[in-house]
Design a protein around this motif. Structure first.
Motif, PDB file in Angstrom:
ATOM      1  N   CYS A  23       0.942  -1.138  -0.291  1.00 17.77           N
ATOM      2  CA  CYS A  23      -0.018  -0.441   0.081  1.00 17.77           C
ATOM      3  C   CYS A  23       1.365   1.291  -0.323  1.00 17.77           C
ATOM      4  O   CYS A  23       1.796   1.202   1.314  1.00 17.77           O
ATOM      5  CB  CYS A  23      -1.166   0.524   1.248  1.00 17.77           C
ATOM      6  N   CYS A  27      -2.421   2.573   4.695  1.00 14.31           N
ATOM      7  CA  CYS A  27      -3.907   2.929   4.976  1.00 14.31           C
ATOM      8  C   CYS A  27      -3.761   1.296   6.075  1.00 14.31           C
ATOM      9  O   CYS A  27      -4.756   0.658   6.284  1.00 14.31           O
ATOM     10  CB  CYS A  27      -4.357   2.532   4.105  1.00 14.31           C
ATOM     11  N   CYS A  50      -6.104   6.984   1.408  1.00 17.23           N
ATOM     12  CA  CYS A  50      -6.556   5.489   0.196  1.00 17.23           C
ATOM     13  C   CYS A  50      -7.445   6.066  -1.021  1.00 17.23           C
ATOM     14  O   CYS A  50      -8.167   7.086  -1.574  1.00 17.23           O
ATOM     15  CB  CYS A  50      -7.357   4.906   0.721  1.00 17.23           C
ATOM     16  N   THR A  51      -6.657   5.496  -2.652  1.00 16.01           N
ATOM     17  CA  THR A  51      -6.865   6.695  -3.600  1.00 16.01           C
ATOM     18  C   THR A  51      -7.735   5.584  -4.092  1.00 16.01           C
ATOM     19  O   THR A  51      -7.816   5.563  -5.298  1.00 16.01           O
ATOM     20  CB  THR A  51      -5.193   6.808  -4.472  1.00 16.01           C
ATOM     21  N   SER A  52      -8.365   4.112  -3.327  1.00 17.31           N
ATOM     22  CA  SER A  52      -8.934   2.787  -4.661  1.00 17.31           C
ATOM     23  C   SER A  52      -7.300   2.635  -5.190  1.00 17.31           C
ATOM     24  O   SER A  52      -8.465   1.926  -6.582  1.00 17.31           O
ATOM     25  CB  SER A  52      -9.623   3.275  -4.777  1.00 17.31           C
ATOM     26  N   CYS A  53      -6.569   2.536  -5.957  1.00 15.10           N
ATOM     27  CA  CYS A  53      -5.665   1.897  -6.134  1.00 15.10           C
ATOM     28  C   CYS A  53      -5.865   0.481  -6.559  1.00 15.10           C
ATOM     29  O   CYS A  53      -4.946   0.434  -7.453  1.00 15.10           O
ATOM     30  CB  CYS A  53      -4.361   2.414  -5.896  1.00 15.10           C
ATOM     31  N   GLY A  54      -6.034  -0.067  -5.225  1.00  9.48           N
ATOM     32  CA  GLY A  54      -6.479  -1.564  -5.991  1.00  9.48           C
ATOM     33  C   GLY A  54      -4.900  -2.487  -5.758  1.00  9.48           C
ATOM     34  O   GLY A  54      -5.169  -3.694  -5.777  1.00  9.48           O
ATOM     35  N   CYS A  56      -3.616  -3.914  -3.221  1.00  9.11           N
ATOM     36  CA  CYS A  56      -3.817  -4.211  -2.079  1.00  9.11           C
ATOM     37  C   CYS A  56      -4.686  -5.898  -2.470  1.00  9.11           C
ATOM     38  O   CYS A  56      -4.026  -6.635  -2.622  1.00  9.11           O
ATOM     39  CB  CYS A  56      -4.290  -3.841  -1.238  1.00  9.11           C
TER      40      CYS A  56
HETATM   41  S1  SF4 Z   1      -6.535   0.725  -2.241  1.00 11.00           S
HETATM   42 FE1  SF4 Z   1      -4.532   1.491  -2.630  1.00 11.00          FE
HETATM   43  S2  SF4 Z   1      -4.143   2.970  -1.349  1.00 11.00           S
HETATM   44 FE2  SF4 Z   1      -5.824   2.175  -0.468  1.00 11.00          FE
HETATM   45  S3  SF4 Z   1      -5.925   0.731   0.385  1.00 11.00           S
HETATM   46 FE3  SF4 Z   1      -5.324  -0.365  -1.030  1.00 11.00          FE
HETATM   47  S4  SF4 Z   1      -2.993  -0.154  -1.669  1.00 11.00           S
HETATM   48 FE4  SF4 Z   1      -3.800   1.376   0.145  1.00 11.00          FE
END
Ligand code: SF4
Ligand SMILES: Cc1ncc(C[n+]2csc(CCOP(=O)(O)OP(=O)(O)O)c2C)c(N)n1
Ligand code: SF4
Ligand code: SF4
Lengths: 77, 247
Positions: A23, A27, A50-54, A56
């Motif tokens: 992450c 987060c 959190c940027t919702s990058c996905g 994780c």
């Molecule tokens: S979506 Fe991205 S920023 Fe949000 S918790 Fe998952 S890895 Fe972290």
């Protein structure tokens, strides 16, 4: 009821920490307690970062994570 | 809020029996997502191997049969020839594919069977406790090479993509890993393409996926992905090894 951008199924999680490691926004962290299978599990915090990058979701070997994004047209905080 | 990443239909709710951090779970997800995105869940038949993935049929929500000990390519050949309209794939570890079933994979590839093979290379025999596999790298310690693999005693790592690339029957070979979001996405593209090739009747496709086995490597999941990036992928470089001409 506010829906969170990231939802972690603590029963599926095995605490491998790959999501925590990946992450970019810090987060995620490990719980102090264990789930039914005896694993510490990932906890989501600092949602505002959190940027919702996905990322994780992509590295999770146990499909324990779900990621949502704020719907585009409506801007609500 | 709109869900953008979630568990796809082709995965059941059953919790995987794999160890924490194991690459099998990521690869199961990528296979399931590819099947759903190509809308082939009703026509797909998977073949599970011997090894940790022996229970794959408990996790996938489509038809899966079981052919232990390296025989999945032979079973896939039979199913595909009887039911050419089905999409048939095998899912095999390196003990299964590169040791016990070397004959089956080489001849299925050489015959140019129109099947898809996912080859999970975790550099050891996972299920049985981490013995040396043909894919174990030189110097790697396993339970049967406690001082490290030694070429004069144990031979050299078997490079399946390189080996199969000389066969005329083969359409597509790519080696990928699942150590980072970028590599996971590349692995997904390769897996999807291997299915698409079969749909387009292009012939034999194999995707080799370098996969972490933290338990038998005696490493944390984080150290395991680092070891793949820094060591395993030096012996087994990622990339496309063969791609047949576009039709
Ligand atoms: S979506 Fe991205 S920023 Fe949000 S918790 Fe998952 S890895 Fe972290
Ligand atoms: C004929 C036979 N030989 C050996 C075994 C023991 N055995 C079970 S799984 C396995 C190999 C698994 O290794 P791999 O294919 O690398 O899969 P992984 O478990 O690492 O995913 C072996 C040798 C067996 N069941 N039957
Ligand atoms: S990657 Fe998945 S299994 Fe591992 S700690 Fe995170 S949520 Fe849990
Ligand atoms: S032994 Fe290795 S391959 Fe098998 S489930 Fe555990 S980590 Fe995965």
């Amino acid at each position: 009821m506010q829906m969170k951008k990231v939802k972690i199924d603590s029963d599926r999680c095995k605490g491998c920490q790959l999501c925590i490691n990946v992450c970019p926004k810090g987060c995620l962290k490990l719980s102090n307690t264990v789930n039914a299978a005896g694993f510490q599990y990932a906890i989501y915090e600092n949602e505002s970062k959190c940027t919702s990058c996905g990322f994780c979701f992509l590295v999770c070997p146990d499909v324990a994570i779900e990621v949502s994004r704020k719907a585009k047209p409506r801007v609500e905080e | 809020m709109k869900k953008i990443y979630f568990k796809t239909e082709s995965l059941k709710n059953t919790i995987f029996s794999y160890c924490p951090g194991c690459g099998h779970g990521i690869i199961h997800r990528l296979v399931a997502e590819s099947i759903d995105e190509l809308n082939i869940r009703e026509t797909t038949i998977g073949i599970a191997p011997v090894g940790c993935a022996v229970f794959a049929y408990d996790y996938w929500n489509f038809d899966v049969t079981e052919a232990p000990h390296g025989r999945p390519p032979a079973v896939a050949t039979g199913i595909k020839r009887c039911c050419p309209d089905k999409i048939v794939f095998t899912y095999q570890g390196d003990g299964d594919l590169a040791a016990i079933g070397t004959a089956e994979i080489v001849h299925a590839a050489n015959r140019g069977e129109n099947i898809t093979v996912f080859f999970i290379n975790n550099a050891n025999y996972g299920m049985t406790g981490g013995q040396m596999a043909p894919t174990t790298v030189l110097g790697q310690k396993t339970t049967t090479t406690p001082f490290g693999r030694n070429s004069s005693r144990d031979g050299y790592p078997l490079k399946i993509c390189e080996l199969l690339s000389s066969l005329e029957g083969v359409c597509y070979l790519e080696r990928v890993s699942v150590t980072s979001p970028k590599n996971v996405l590349a692995a997904k593209r390769a897996i999807k393409k291997a299915f698409q090739n079969q749909i387009l009747k292009k012939g034999f496709s194999l995707v080799e996926i370098l996969s972490q086995c933290p338990t038998d490597w005696g490493k944390t999941p984080m150290d395991s992905i680092k070891w793949i990036d820094e060591v395993l992928s030096k012996t087994f470089p990622l990339g496309v090894y063969k791609e047949c001409a576009k039709k």
